[in-house]
Design a protein around this motif. Sequence first.
Motif, PDB file in Angstrom:
ATOM      1  N   LEU A  44       3.820  11.838   7.425  1.00 55.61           N
ATOM      2  CA  LEU A  44       3.841  13.110   6.716  1.00 55.61           C
ATOM      3  C   LEU A  44       2.564  13.394   5.935  1.00 55.61           C
ATOM      4  O   LEU A  44       2.240  14.562   5.682  1.00 55.61           O
ATOM      5  N   ARG A  45       1.834  12.354   5.526  1.00 59.45           N
ATOM      6  CA  ARG A  45       0.712  12.547   4.607  1.00 59.45           C
ATOM      7  C   ARG A  45      -0.441  13.373   5.192  1.00 59.45           C
ATOM      8  O   ARG A  45      -1.147  14.035   4.420  1.00 59.45           O
ATOM      9  N   PRO A  46      -0.708  13.359   6.473  1.00 61.54           N
ATOM     10  CA  PRO A  46      -1.787  14.250   6.936  1.00 61.54           C
ATOM     11  C   PRO A  46      -1.544  15.721   6.632  1.00 61.54           C
ATOM     12  O   PRO A  46      -2.499  16.496   6.501  1.00 61.54           O
ATOM     13  N   GLN A  47      -0.272  16.114   6.491  1.00 63.35           N
ATOM     14  CA  GLN A  47       0.036  17.522   6.237  1.00 63.35           C
ATOM     15  C   GLN A  47       0.422  17.777   4.785  1.00 63.35           C
ATOM     16  O   GLN A  47       0.058  18.809   4.217  1.00 63.35           O
ATOM     17  N   TYR A  48       1.120  16.852   4.150  1.00 66.79           N
ATOM     18  CA  TYR A  48       1.631  17.058   2.798  1.00 66.79           C
ATOM     19  C   TYR A  48       0.754  16.293   1.812  1.00 66.79           C
ATOM     20  O   TYR A  48       0.553  15.075   1.941  1.00 66.79           O
ATOM     21  N   LEU A  49       0.247  17.012   0.807  1.00 69.83           N
ATOM     22  CA  LEU A  49      -0.772  16.469  -0.083  1.00 69.83           C
ATOM     23  C   LEU A  49      -0.187  15.783  -1.311  1.00 69.83           C
ATOM     24  O   LEU A  49      -0.839  14.919  -1.881  1.00 69.83           O
ATOM     25  N   ASP A  50       1.001  16.194  -1.737  1.00 65.93           N
ATOM     26  CA  ASP A  50       1.587  15.661  -2.976  1.00 65.93           C
ATOM     27  C   ASP A  50       2.901  14.972  -2.646  1.00 65.93           C
ATOM     28  O   ASP A  50       3.985  15.456  -2.962  1.00 65.93           O
ATOM     29  N   LEU A  51       2.788  13.827  -1.998  1.00 63.09           N
ATOM     30  CA  LEU A  51       3.956  13.079  -1.546  1.00 63.09           C
ATOM     31  C   LEU A  51       4.031  11.762  -2.308  1.00 63.09           C
ATOM     32  O   LEU A  51       3.041  11.019  -2.399  1.00 63.09           O
ATOM     33  N   LEU A  52       5.206  11.459  -2.841  1.00 64.58           N
ATOM     34  CA  LEU A  52       5.431  10.250  -3.633  1.00 64.58           C
ATOM     35  C   LEU A  52       6.503   9.415  -2.946  1.00 64.58           C
ATOM     36  O   LEU A  52       7.531   9.946  -2.516  1.00 64.58           O
ATOM     37  N   VAL A  53       6.257   8.117  -2.837  1.00 68.60           N
ATOM     38  CA  VAL A  53       7.186   7.207  -2.164  1.00 68.60           C
ATOM     39  C   VAL A  53       7.788   6.277  -3.202  1.00 68.60           C
ATOM     40  O   VAL A  53       7.073   5.579  -3.925  1.00 68.60           O
ATOM     41  N   SER A  54       9.114   6.264  -3.295  1.00 67.69           N
ATOM     42  CA  SER A  54       9.802   5.355  -4.202  1.00 67.69           C
ATOM     43  C   SER A  54      10.032   4.004  -3.521  1.00 67.69           C
ATOM     44  O   SER A  54       9.995   3.893  -2.292  1.00 67.69           O
ATOM     45  N   SER A  55      10.273   2.994  -4.323  1.00 66.90           N
ATOM     46  CA  SER A  55      10.533   1.648  -3.811  1.00 66.90           C
ATOM     47  C   SER A  55      11.573   0.981  -4.694  1.00 66.90           C
ATOM     48  O   SER A  55      11.694   1.301  -5.877  1.00 66.90           O
ATOM     49  N   PRO A  56      12.358   0.045  -4.159  1.00 64.83           N
ATOM     50  CA  PRO A  56      13.384  -0.620  -4.968  1.00 64.83           C
ATOM     51  C   PRO A  56      12.768  -1.381  -6.139  1.00 64.83           C
ATOM     52  O   PRO A  56      11.749  -2.063  -5.991  1.00 64.83           O
TER      53      PRO A  56
END
Length: 489
Positions: free
Chosen positions: A168-180
């Motif tokens: 997704l990152r090539p298109q979406y600039l403000d993406l946040l990934v959560s982790s346990p």
Amino acid sequence: MESMFSSPAEAALQREAGVPGLLTPLPDLDRVYELERVAGFIRDLGCERVALQFPDQLLGDAVAVAARLEETTGSKMFILGDTAYGSCCMDVLGAEQAGAQALIHFGPACLSPPARPLPVAFVLGQRSVALELCVKAFEAQNPDPKAPVVLLSEPACAHALEALATLLRPQYLDLLVSSPAFPLPVGSLSPEPKPLERFGRYFPLAPGRRLEEYGAFYVGGSEASPDPDLDPDLSRLLLGWAPGRPFFSCCPDTGKTQDEGARAGRLRARRRYLVERARDARVVGLLAGTLGVAQHREALAHLRNLTEAAGKRSYVLALGRPTPAKLANFPEVDVFVLLACPLGALAPQLSGSFFRPILAPCELEAACNPAWPPPGLAPHLTHYADLLPGSLFHVPLPPPESELWETPDVSLITGALRPPPAWKSSNDSGSLALTPRPQLELAESSPAASFLSSRSWQGLEPRLGQTPVTEAVSGRRGIAIAYEDEGSG
């Protein structure tokens, strides 16, 4: 037959262990349960005795997993299958009773820090995720490439979030990934700078950014689930997420998405109703729903101070897993508060099964603390540790002379005006007041006694001196199915 205050021993033998299903094929056992990583964890610690904790739905694979680990590590394995409260919490007490030096937790976990130090490894599982379908679903629900979005998932799908973000990152600039947010190992220091920890997850926010700015895209759930409200992990996310921000869920198998805004509104309305019930209550039952999570003693003391400050009486009840039959033994209690882990406090309850509502600690805080912000401004906290001193969300009780205690309040359920609570000092237990009875007897005033006096039938009357004395006679002998004086026919 269920006893008054505890579950009978036969219940553990008669209860079905989870939903019946197929066992994991032996060739897939290493991948599904990450046995290579678990074996490395055991060898690094040099443990000779290890406890393996399984939820009910995974107990079918427990013997095969234990045998494989004993073969590869040479350590003795103990299977913990019946926890005292919830399978999502680490059963540290059970592991210590088995003399285990480490604990391996399989399946969904609340990731709450344990009350006692013990090396723990988590195996959340690796559910297959259709990445291409999830990418298309994300693009359909988020047409703006500059909109801030957080990727969330159920525990078993957390392994696929980074791969999904890469697509997704090539298109979406403000993406946040959560982790346990796994509990830190014993003796280790927290990383600096420490990322934001909420809902059992880490959120690596950039400096100056706030989580309330982001929408959410949740990967998890199943179309075959009869009721999506039965997922406590998704429920705590919906309750605690910023109202007004978009929240979509996506099935990892089919890519079907659903707008969770309506469900979040229903959950918040239900919680506001429970707050009103707590404000109307005179007697509160505090249910000890965990003994293995850190700070449960401090939280119990905090809740008792809350009820005392609000002019309410409280009972502390240690009953194990709450059931309708257990709680029905306390009819004088108006509401119950379950002191449990974040998932246990939001565990689903069958509608109408309990004769009194069961609340989370956050709802009791909102009902008893007049300094608590009004609805819409206060976050819904799912972990009781967030209410304690030292937390960013802790709101101290106002002093006794504060005008907040005198603010008039009207019940939204009964329409009656609630009187302001009388502040009681900590050294006044309120149980020393004596109430005269018509027979010139004195009894200790308590909610249970008041409730009993209001009932039309109060039990068998002693009638001392009014019953004639008779000789004792022999009763019937035998068992109920065939007494000795009954015929054989």
